[in-house]
Design a protein around this motif. Structure first.
Motif, PDB file in Angstrom:
ATOM      1  N   GLU A 202       0.814  -1.218   0.000  1.00  0.00           N
ATOM      2  CA  GLU A 202       0.000   0.000   0.000  1.00  0.00           C
ATOM      3  C   GLU A 202       0.845   1.264   0.000  1.00  0.00           C
ATOM      4  OE1 GLU A 202      -3.547   0.126   2.464  1.00  0.00           O
ATOM      5  OE2 GLU A 202      -3.080  -1.914   3.135  1.00  0.00           O
ATOM      6  N   TYR A 203       1.970   1.252   0.692  1.00  0.00           N
ATOM      7  CA  TYR A 203       2.694   2.500   0.900  1.00  0.00           C
ATOM      8  C   TYR A 203       4.140   2.461   0.392  1.00  0.00           C
ATOM      9  CZ  TYR A 203      -1.249   3.145   4.055  1.00  0.00           C
ATOM     10  OH  TYR A 203      -2.501   3.232   4.576  1.00  0.00           O
ATOM     11  N   ASP A 260       5.648  -1.902   5.470  1.00  0.00           N
ATOM     12  CA  ASP A 260       4.680  -1.290   4.556  1.00  0.00           C
ATOM     13  C   ASP A 260       3.608  -0.539   5.345  1.00  0.00           C
ATOM     14  OD1 ASP A 260       3.499  -0.665   2.084  1.00  0.00           O
ATOM     15  OD2 ASP A 260       2.125  -2.371   2.268  1.00  0.00           O
ATOM     16  N   VAL A 261       3.981   0.597   5.900  1.00  0.00           N
ATOM     17  CA  VAL A 261       3.055   1.403   6.707  1.00  0.00           C
ATOM     18  C   VAL A 261       3.048   2.831   6.183  1.00  0.00           C
ATOM     19  CG1 VAL A 261       3.329  -0.018   8.766  1.00  0.00           C
ATOM     20  CG2 VAL A 261       4.871   1.906   8.388  1.00  0.00           C
ATOM     21  N   ASP A 262       1.968   3.526   6.460  1.00  0.00           N
ATOM     22  CA  ASP A 262       1.832   4.921   6.063  1.00  0.00           C
ATOM     23  C   ASP A 262       2.850   5.753   6.848  1.00  0.00           C
ATOM     24  OD1 ASP A 262       1.120   7.477   5.443  1.00  0.00           O
ATOM     25  OD2 ASP A 262      -1.013   7.246   5.923  1.00  0.00           O
ATOM     26  N   LEU A 264       2.991   8.832   7.339  1.00  0.00           N
ATOM     27  CA  LEU A 264       2.372   9.943   8.066  1.00  0.00           C
ATOM     28  C   LEU A 264       1.373   9.486   9.114  1.00  0.00           C
ATOM     29  CD1 LEU A 264       1.702  12.415   5.098  1.00  0.00           C
ATOM     30  CD2 LEU A 264       3.655  12.345   6.677  1.00  0.00           C
ATOM     31  N   ASP A 265       1.194   8.143   9.183  1.00  0.00           N
ATOM     32  CA  ASP A 265       0.198   7.625  10.120  1.00  0.00           C
ATOM     33  C   ASP A 265       0.625   7.923  11.550  1.00  0.00           C
ATOM     34  OD1 ASP A 265      -2.030   6.283  11.074  1.00  0.00           O
ATOM     35  OD2 ASP A 265      -0.983   4.362  11.165  1.00  0.00           O
ATOM     36  N   GLY A 266      -0.251   8.591  12.291  1.00  0.00           N
ATOM     37  CA  GLY A 266       0.018   8.882  13.693  1.00  0.00           C
ATOM     38  C   GLY A 266       0.818  10.138  13.932  1.00  0.00           C
ATOM     39  N   GLU A 268       1.279  14.062  14.070  1.00  0.00           N
ATOM     40  CA  GLU A 268       0.461  15.266  14.173  1.00  0.00           C
ATOM     41  C   GLU A 268       1.350  16.500  13.996  1.00  0.00           C
ATOM     42  OE1 GLU A 268      -1.778  15.379  17.703  1.00  0.00           O
ATOM     43  OE2 GLU A 268      -2.775  13.449  17.351  1.00  0.00           O
TER      44      GLU A 268
END
Length: 293
Positions: A202-203, A260-262, A264-266, A268
């Protein structure tokens, strides 16, 4: 059936068996024994092969075996052991020493050679050896419970639960069966062959993930295949296809899940970093002048 061995007054039987040197200079033996006492057979075999012989008490009875084929010394020993084991005896060769062992007696530990799992295929079906097996999924206790049923009077088993290892003394043929059983438990066939696993990314692009994965699953730089795992990537780099051993596939799954993680996830934004829009009503001043100020 077995007949009593000849006494001292009985003439020695004529030995029709023969040994020849093959084109490589190695001894080959052809069996032709009829009602020949085992003591005579074993002494003849030791003499033909230049072996020192220890035989405290010879097996009772005679050897009846005729075969037009020639055998190597190792194959010849295996033929005789196949018969002797049914009579409670075995022949153990260690270097240039041949020992006749009564299986009712304790077999000296120094007589039985250690062979590796890979060397078992080079040993005779009835050759007595011992092998160390390492376990992963199967416990040493489970191995003992399952394999003690397969051991004959010449067999022994030693378990090391903390190390997850067992040492088994048996004929090489029986040890090959045990090796195959362990392999079936540790590496189920359906997990090893024919199954292709697809990973949809995905990323992160496939090559970035493989940069992390290759050294961890035993692949070299830019290598996508070895005997344990085979990897392919689609042209767009968004999917990884893999087949191979379950432990390598499981490790690849874990790596992909973590890499394979976003990005920008988490995360702020810090206060003041985010742009925003404010409006101001102008009632007296000229808008152009206010904008320039």
């Amino acid at each position: 059936e077995d007949t009593a061995a000849a006494d001292n007054d009985t003439p020695m039987p004529k030995i029709l068996s023969e040994s020849v040197l093959n084109e490589d200079g190695e001894i080959n033996i052809r069996f032709s024994f009829r009602n020949t006492p085992w003591q005579v057979v074993i002494e003849w075999f030791a003499e033909q092969n230049g072996l020192s012989l220890q035989m405290d008490a010879p097996p009772i009875g005679t050897f009846n075996y005729t075969d037009p084929n020639f055998y190597t010394p190792e194959q010849s020993l295996d033929v005789m052991n196949g018969v002797l084991l049914t009579r409670g005896f075995t022949l153990i060769r260690r270097r240039n020493f041949l020992t006749v062992v009564n299986l009712e007696d304790e077999i000296p530990d120094t007589l039985v050679q250690f062979v590796s799992v890979d060397e078992l295929d080079d040993r005779g079906e009835y050759e007595l050896v011992k092998t160390l097996f390492s376990l992963v999924k199967m416990t040493a206790e489970e191995a003992q419970q399952d394999f003690e049923k397969l051991l004959g009077p010449q067999g022994k088993m030693f378990t090391f639960p903390a190390a997850k290892q067992v040492i088994i003394q048996e004929t090489a043929g029986r040890l090959r069966q045990i090796r195959d059983i362990i392999k079936a438990v540790e590496e189920p066939r359906q997990k090893q062959e024919g199954m292709i696993e697809e990973f949809i990314l995905e990323y992160m692009p496939a090559e970035d993930i493989l940069l992390v994965a290759r050294p961890l699953i035993g692949l070299g730089e830019d290598q996508n295949r070895n005997e344990d795992i085979n990897i392919a990537v689609d042209p767009l780099g968004t999917r990884i296809f893999a087949t191979g051993k379950e432990d390598k596939l499981a490790l690849l799954r874990t790596i992909i899940t973590r890499v394979d993680v976003d990005p920008l996830d988490g995360a702020e934004p810090e206060p003041g970093e985010q742009p925003y829009l404010m409006t101001h009503a102008i009632q007296v001043a000229d808008p152009g002048t206010a904008y320039e100020v």
